[in-house]
Design a protein around this motif. Sequence first.
Motif, mmCIF file in Angstrom:
data_model
loop_
_atom_site.group_PDB
_atom_site.id
_atom_site.type_symbol
_atom_site.label_atom_id
_atom_site.label_comp_id
_atom_site.label_asym_id
_atom_site.label_seq_id
_atom_site.Cartn_x
_atom_site.Cartn_y
_atom_site.Cartn_z
ATOM 1 N N LEU A 59 53.126 -16.210 -105.707
ATOM 2 C CA LEU A 59 52.471 -16.223 -107.015
ATOM 3 C C LEU A 59 51.865 -17.595 -107.319
ATOM 4 O O LEU A 59 50.780 -17.694 -107.902
ATOM 5 C CB LEU A 59 53.475 -15.838 -108.103
ATOM 6 C CG LEU A 59 53.959 -14.380 -108.087
ATOM 7 C CD1 LEU A 59 55.017 -14.158 -109.161
ATOM 8 C CD2 LEU A 59 52.787 -13.418 -108.280
ATOM 9 N N ALA A 60 52.572 -18.654 -106.896
ATOM 10 C CA ALA A 60 52.036 -20.003 -107.089
ATOM 11 C C ALA A 60 50.771 -20.205 -106.256
ATOM 12 O O ALA A 60 49.821 -20.864 -106.700
ATOM 13 C CB ALA A 60 53.092 -21.044 -106.718
ATOM 14 N N LEU A 61 50.741 -19.634 -105.067
ATOM 15 C CA LEU A 61 49.549 -19.716 -104.222
ATOM 16 C C LEU A 61 48.379 -18.959 -104.850
ATOM 17 O O LEU A 61 47.225 -19.398 -104.781
ATOM 18 C CB LEU A 61 49.846 -19.132 -102.835
ATOM 19 C CG LEU A 61 50.563 -20.057 -101.852
ATOM 20 C CD1 LEU A 61 51.110 -19.262 -100.678
ATOM 21 C CD2 LEU A 61 49.610 -21.136 -101.355
ATOM 22 N N VAL A 62 48.671 -17.811 -105.459
ATOM 23 C CA VAL A 62 47.620 -17.027 -106.116
ATOM 24 C C VAL A 62 47.009 -17.833 -107.268
ATOM 25 O O VAL A 62 45.785 -17.972 -107.371
ATOM 26 C CB VAL A 62 48.173 -15.685 -106.639
ATOM 27 C CG1 VAL A 62 47.111 -14.959 -107.476
ATOM 28 C CG2 VAL A 62 48.620 -14.803 -105.486
ATOM 29 N N GLY A 63 47.874 -18.368 -108.124
ATOM 30 C CA GLY A 63 47.378 -19.116 -109.269
ATOM 31 C C GLY A 63 46.765 -20.448 -108.895
ATOM 32 O O GLY A 63 45.793 -20.894 -109.528
#
Length: 320
Positions: A226-230
């Motif tokens: 999720l951190a990579l997506v954001g």
Amino acid sequence: MVPEPHRPPLDLMTGAALAVAVLAVSSSAPLIAFAAAPALAVAFWRNVLAVAVLSPFALVRRRSEFRALTTGVGRREGMYCVLSGVALAAHFATWMPSAKLTSVAAATALVATQPVWQGLIARAQGRRLPAGVWAGIGVAVAGAVLATGADFTVSGQAFTGDLLALAGGLFAAVYTALGERARVTVSNATYTTICYGVCGLILLVICLVGGVPLSGFDTGTWLAVLALVGGAQLLGHSMFSYALRRVSATTVSVLILLEAPGAALIGWAWLGQLPDLVTLPGLSLLLVGVAVVVLSSARTARRTARVSTAVPADAAPVRD
């Protein structure tokens, strides 16, 4: 021959977007290292989840633009978006496995050849890059190689990994060049939605065929995804795509090299991985090369603005 596309002047918003993009993509390597999941699975999820975030806005606000890309002359622009997604998937599919076949240092150094490929693509399109840009590219790539301490092992497996990493740099350049062309008339929201969607679909097929698991990960890994997506995807890749309306693909490719020192700083602060002192000269050289490219490109843009007022007929204004 393809003429240099008309670009609005660089503004504060674009400069800020580039700064955010560099910082965001710098988080990619530490997060991938932290995530207990196959790299291709992480690449798949970061693209698919990014589409899930972008599509509600894009489909509501850009519905007419999506329709226009499927009819008449708009099909050509739509094809640039699709092919950009194919190139991005090819980049992930070659670059990520390369680090397992050769050394991480060699793979990192070879994928850092993206600006060289970008310059060659621009030259093949009939664009003439200033000597200062070529000099800056050379210095920046040399700095990236020196900073990674590339050790090219002589073995069949390592040679295959080296070729894959080199291909990863080439596909990254193709992805950026196609994005630059698409962004002449296509909004950033529409372009990134199509590009990431195509990339995610191709990576899904690759993962299924290759037996790469796409689930069963622990909570920490999903949080990293999720951190990579954001970060790396929405604030990184998407902001670089946004900037392509005002900054050349070659300059963007060189700026992406700043991911190396950025990742080193994040890895030091978060994972406690203190950069080796021997990498500092390489990182310094990389920064000098980036500065040379940026300054040379800005000087050329100012000179061009003074001597030319013509705007290409197909460079229809588009809202970012």
